[in-house]
Design a protein around this motif. Sequence first.
Motif, PDB file in Angstrom:
ATOM      1  N   GLN A 132       6.908  78.954   5.181  1.00 55.98           N
ATOM      2  CA  GLN A 132       8.183  78.702   5.851  1.00 55.98           C
ATOM      3  C   GLN A 132       8.431  77.201   5.908  1.00 55.98           C
ATOM      4  N   VAL A 133       9.598  76.793   5.408  1.00 52.90           N
ATOM      5  CA  VAL A 133       9.945  75.378   5.390  1.00 52.90           C
ATOM      6  C   VAL A 133      10.534  74.982   6.740  1.00 52.90           C
ATOM      7  N   GLN A 134      10.094  73.835   7.213  1.00 52.54           N
ATOM      8  CA  GLN A 134      10.621  73.313   8.463  1.00 52.54           C
ATOM      9  C   GLN A 134      10.774  71.810   8.350  1.00 52.54           C
ATOM     10  N   LEU A 135      11.921  71.311   8.806  1.00 54.31           N
ATOM     11  CA  LEU A 135      12.169  69.874   8.902  1.00 54.31           C
ATOM     12  C   LEU A 135      12.423  69.559  10.369  1.00 54.31           C
ATOM     13  N   VAL A 136      11.700  68.577  10.876  1.00 55.21           N
ATOM     14  CA  VAL A 136      11.839  68.227  12.285  1.00 55.21           C
ATOM     15  C   VAL A 136      12.145  66.744  12.395  1.00 55.21           C
ATOM     16  N   GLU A 137      13.315  66.447  12.956  1.00 51.88           N
ATOM     17  CA  GLU A 137      13.706  65.058  13.185  1.00 51.88           C
ATOM     18  C   GLU A 137      13.228  64.608  14.564  1.00 51.88           C
ATOM     19  N   SER A 138      12.915  63.336  14.665  1.00 52.03           N
ATOM     20  CA  SER A 138      12.561  62.749  15.952  1.00 52.03           C
ATOM     21  C   SER A 138      12.888  61.274  15.925  1.00 52.03           C
ATOM     22  N   GLY A 139      12.862  60.654  17.109  1.00 50.08           N
ATOM     23  CA  GLY A 139      13.054  59.214  17.189  1.00 50.08           C
ATOM     24  C   GLY A 139      14.422  58.781  17.683  1.00 50.08           C
ATOM     25  N   GLY A 140      15.302  59.729  17.903  1.00 47.78           N
ATOM     26  CA  GLY A 140      16.616  59.358  18.407  1.00 47.78           C
ATOM     27  C   GLY A 140      16.556  58.914  19.853  1.00 47.78           C
ATOM     28  N   GLY A 141      17.689  58.400  20.333  1.00 44.70           N
ATOM     29  CA  GLY A 141      17.743  57.964  21.712  1.00 44.70           C
ATOM     30  C   GLY A 141      18.934  57.077  21.958  1.00 44.70           C
ATOM     31  N   LEU A 142      18.894  56.420  23.107  1.00 49.75           N
ATOM     32  CA  LEU A 142      19.950  55.491  23.513  1.00 49.75           C
ATOM     33  C   LEU A 142      19.490  54.063  23.230  1.00 49.75           C
ATOM     34  N   VAL A 143      20.336  53.315  22.557  1.00 49.60           N
ATOM     35  CA  VAL A 143      19.986  51.938  22.221  1.00 49.60           C
ATOM     36  C   VAL A 143      21.229  51.071  22.373  1.00 49.60           C
ATOM     37  N   GLN A 144      21.023  49.831  22.708  1.00 49.39           N
ATOM     38  CA  GLN A 144      22.142  48.903  22.850  1.00 49.39           C
ATOM     39  C   GLN A 144      22.625  48.436  21.485  1.00 49.39           C
ATOM     40  N   PRO A 145      23.871  48.042  21.380  1.00 50.10           N
ATOM     41  CA  PRO A 145      24.355  47.469  20.115  1.00 50.10           C
ATOM     42  C   PRO A 145      23.471  46.316  19.671  1.00 50.10           C
ATOM     43  N   GLY A 146      23.176  46.314  18.377  1.00 48.26           N
ATOM     44  CA  GLY A 146      22.280  45.310  17.830  1.00 48.26           C
ATOM     45  C   GLY A 146      20.826  45.728  17.826  1.00 48.26           C
ATOM     46  N   GLY A 147      20.524  46.813  18.481  1.00 51.97           N
ATOM     47  CA  GLY A 147      19.148  47.290  18.555  1.00 51.97           C
ATOM     48  C   GLY A 147      18.729  48.084  17.331  1.00 51.97           C
ATOM     49  N   SER A 148      17.502  48.590  17.392  1.00 54.07           N
ATOM     50  CA  SER A 148      16.923  49.315  16.265  1.00 54.07           C
ATOM     51  C   SER A 148      16.327  50.635  16.725  1.00 54.07           C
ATOM     52  N   LEU A 149      16.299  51.570  15.812  1.00 50.83           N
ATOM     53  CA  LEU A 149      15.606  52.836  16.006  1.00 50.83           C
ATOM     54  C   LEU A 149      14.994  53.239  14.675  1.00 50.83           C
ATOM     55  N   ARG A 150      13.904  53.979  14.758  1.00 46.09           N
ATOM     56  CA  ARG A 150      13.332  54.569  13.557  1.00 46.09           C
ATOM     57  C   ARG A 150      13.280  56.076  13.741  1.00 46.09           C
ATOM     58  N   LEU A 151      14.018  56.756  12.893  1.00 46.55           N
ATOM     59  CA  LEU A 151      13.995  58.212  12.910  1.00 46.55           C
ATOM     60  C   LEU A 151      12.943  58.721  11.928  1.00 46.55           C
TER      61      LEU A 151
END
Length: 123
Positions: A1-20
């Motif tokens: 069974q194939v599964q894709l799971v995203e993580s790493g989202g959230g609230l960030v201020q303009p100019g900030g960074s996130l890694r999904l």
Amino acid sequence: QVQLVESGGGLVQPGGSLRLSCAASGLQLDHYAIGWFRQAPGKEREGVLCISSSDVSEYYVESVKGRFTLSKDNTKNTVYLQMNSLKPEDTAVYYCAAVLFHCSRYRSNFRFQGQGTQVTVSS
């Protein structure tokens, strides 16, 4: 069974960074392209960027060039979307999806998709 799971989202201020992260199970990333799509409130889902099975990246949204980059760790079967200099217009639910070998900007071409992770850019 194939599964894709995203993580790493959230609230960030303009100019900030996130890694999904997009963690895949049931398939091998050296055979699949992973595309990232996003859907903002009241807007259609759009293809943002994609990395092919041979690690070639394609960008479909001009405004993310120079800010978003993709990388892949085949040993962890995970694709990473590094997002820098985030803007309020990047606010959306981000989804990863998988298709054999070659990238596409169209969600209909992808066979598997994750549930999404919310990214909110706001002060």
